[in-house]
Enzyme design. Structure first.
Site, PDB file in Angstrom:
ATOM      1  N   ASP A  48      36.941  14.293  64.846  1.00 34.44           N
ATOM      2  CA  ASP A  48      37.647  13.403  63.915  1.00 34.44           C
ATOM      3  C   ASP A  48      38.774  12.748  64.518  1.00 34.44           C
ATOM      4  O   ASP A  48      39.588  13.341  65.254  1.00 34.44           O
ATOM      5  CB  ASP A  48      38.494  14.518  62.867  1.00 34.44           C
ATOM      6  CG  ASP A  48      39.226  13.766  61.666  1.00 34.44           C
ATOM      7  OD1 ASP A  48      38.937  13.455  60.531  1.00 34.44           O
ATOM      8  OD2 ASP A  48      40.333  13.465  62.261  1.00 34.44           O
ATOM      9  N   LYS A  78      39.417   6.543  60.518  1.00 36.55           N
ATOM     10  CA  LYS A  78      40.375   6.333  59.360  1.00 36.55           C
ATOM     11  C   LYS A  78      40.968   4.884  59.484  1.00 36.55           C
ATOM     12  O   LYS A  78      41.392   4.704  60.611  1.00 36.55           O
ATOM     13  CB  LYS A  78      41.485   7.380  59.076  1.00 36.55           C
ATOM     14  CG  LYS A  78      40.949   8.861  59.116  1.00 36.55           C
ATOM     15  CD  LYS A  78      42.305   9.560  59.121  1.00 36.55           C
ATOM     16  CE  LYS A  78      41.699  11.198  59.359  1.00 36.55           C
ATOM     17  NZ  LYS A  78      41.282  11.334  61.000  1.00 36.55           N
ATOM     18  N   HIS A 111      43.431   6.126  54.968  1.00 40.57           N
ATOM     19  CA  HIS A 111      44.354   7.103  55.575  1.00 40.57           C
ATOM     20  C   HIS A 111      45.251   7.619  54.608  1.00 40.57           C
ATOM     21  O   HIS A 111      45.497   8.825  54.670  1.00 40.57           O
ATOM     22  CB  HIS A 111      44.822   6.466  56.940  1.00 40.57           C
ATOM     23  CG  HIS A 111      44.949   7.676  58.011  1.00 40.57           C
ATOM     24  ND1 HIS A 111      45.016   7.575  59.130  1.00 40.57           N
ATOM     25  CD2 HIS A 111      45.589   9.000  57.686  1.00 40.57           C
ATOM     26  CE1 HIS A 111      45.107   8.585  59.975  1.00 40.57           C
ATOM     27  NE2 HIS A 111      45.626   9.522  58.974  1.00 40.57           N
TER      28      HIS A 111
END
Length: 273
Positions: A48, A78, A111
Site C-alpha cells: 500500500d 491513492k 484519499h
C-alpha cells in the site's frame, strides 16, 4: 488459513490480500527495500502506497528487484486531495503508473472526501474502462460521503480504508460498509504505536505472549478487515504477520471494547481540505 494466504473478495469479483504492507512515512531507499523485500519473502503479496507518501518510485524499484512477479503482487495507491479535479485526477493516475513503473494498478483510492471527490471518482471510473486500474475505492469516507457517491457512481467502490483500531471501532460505518458490500480496510491498526501504552491491550499481549501490535492485528483479522501495518524493521514486518497461532476470545473482545475511544488521525468530518 494463514492470514498471508487469505484474500477478501470485492463486489466486482476481484479480491485483495487481507494482509498488506503499509509504506506511509517510508522514504529512505534502504528502509523501503529492506521492508518490501522482507515482506515479500515472508509471503506478503499486498503493498500500500500513495502519491502523498512521495515514495512510489522507490516502492516500484523495490518490487521489481524483489524477484516476485508483478502479477503476483497487489498494489494500492491513492490520489491526493489537491488533484481531485477531473483533469488533475487523470494526470495523477498516469503519474502513479509512471512512478511505480507498472502497466496497471490493482487499486486506486480517493484519499480523502474533498469537495471535488465526485470529479475524482469519474476519472477513476474511466481509468477502469481504459484498463489502467483494476479496482477503485475510497479512503476516509464517512457514511454521508458513501451515500452521496453511491447515488451517482457507475462503478461501486470496492473498499473504504479508514482509521480503525480497538480504540476507534467506528461500528456504524463498518456496518454500513458491510451492508453495502464495501470491504473495510483499517489504517492505524496499531494506533500509530500507542497500542503499547493501553492497559487492556498490554494485558492481552501478556496473556498470549504476543506483542501489543499483534493483538491489534488479530482484532482486525477477526473482524475481517484488510490490514496494512507499516514497519521499516525486517523483524517487525515478519512479526506482524505471525498472528495465526493464537485467537481472541469473546471475553478478550469485551475487554478491548472497554478502551476509551480515541482518534489518532484527522477526523474526516472536520478535515481542512
Amino acid at each position: 488459513m494463514s492470514i498471508l494466504k487469505k484474500d477478501i473478495k470485492f463486489n466486482n469479483g476481484l479480491s485483495i490480500p487481507q494482509m498488506g504492507l503499509g509504506t506511509y512515512k517510508l522514504t529512505n531507499k534502504e528502509e523501503i527495500v529492506e521492508s518490501i523485500h522482507a515482506a515479500l519473502k515472508t509471503g506478503y503479496r499486498h503493498i500500500d502506497t500513495a502519491v502523498i507518501y512521495k515514495n512510489q518510485k522507490l516502492v516500484g524499484e523495490a518490487i521489481k528487484s524483489s524477484g516476485v512477479r508483478r502479477e503476483d503482487i497487489f498494489i494500492t495507491s491513492k490520489i491526493w486531495n489537491d488533484s481531485h479535479g477531473y483533469n488533475e485526477s487523470k494526470q495523477e493516475i498516469d503519474l502513479i503508473l509512471k512512478e511505480l513503473d507498472v502497466e496497471y494498478i490493482d487499486l486506486i483510492l480517493v484519499h480523502w472526501p474533498t469537495p471535488k471527490r465526485l470529479e475524482c471518482w469519474k476519472a477513476l471510473e474511466e481509468a477502469v474502462q481504459e484498463g489502467k486500474v483494476k479496482s477503485i475505492g475510497v479512503s476516509n469516507f464517512l457514511i454521508e460521503h458513501l451515500e452521496e457517491l453511491l447515488k451517482v457512481a457507475k462503478i461501486k467502490p470496492v473498499i473504504n480504508q479508514f482509521e480503525l483500531h480497538p480504540a476507534l471501532t467506528c461500528k456504524k460505518l463498518v456496518n454500513y460498509c458491510n451492508a453495502n458490500d464495501i470491504v473495510v480496510e483499517s489504517w492505524g491498526t496499531l494506533i500509530r504505536g500507542k497500542c503499547f501504552e493501553i492497559d487492556q491491550i498490554k494485558e492481552l499481549a501478556k496473556k498470549y505472549q504476543k506483542s501489543e501490535a499483534q493483538v491489534c492485528l488479530k482484532w482486525a483479522q477477526k473482524n475481517n478487515f484488510v490490514i496494512i501495518p507499516k514497519s521499516s524493521s525486517q523483524k517487525r514486518v515478519i512479526e506482524n504477520a505471525n498472528i495465526d497461532d493464537f485467537d481472541l476470545t469473546t471475553q478478550d473482545l469485551e475487554l478491548l471494547a472497554t478502551i476509551v475511544e480515541q482518534r489518532d488521525g484527522p477526523d474526516p468530518a472536520n478535515f481542512d481540505f
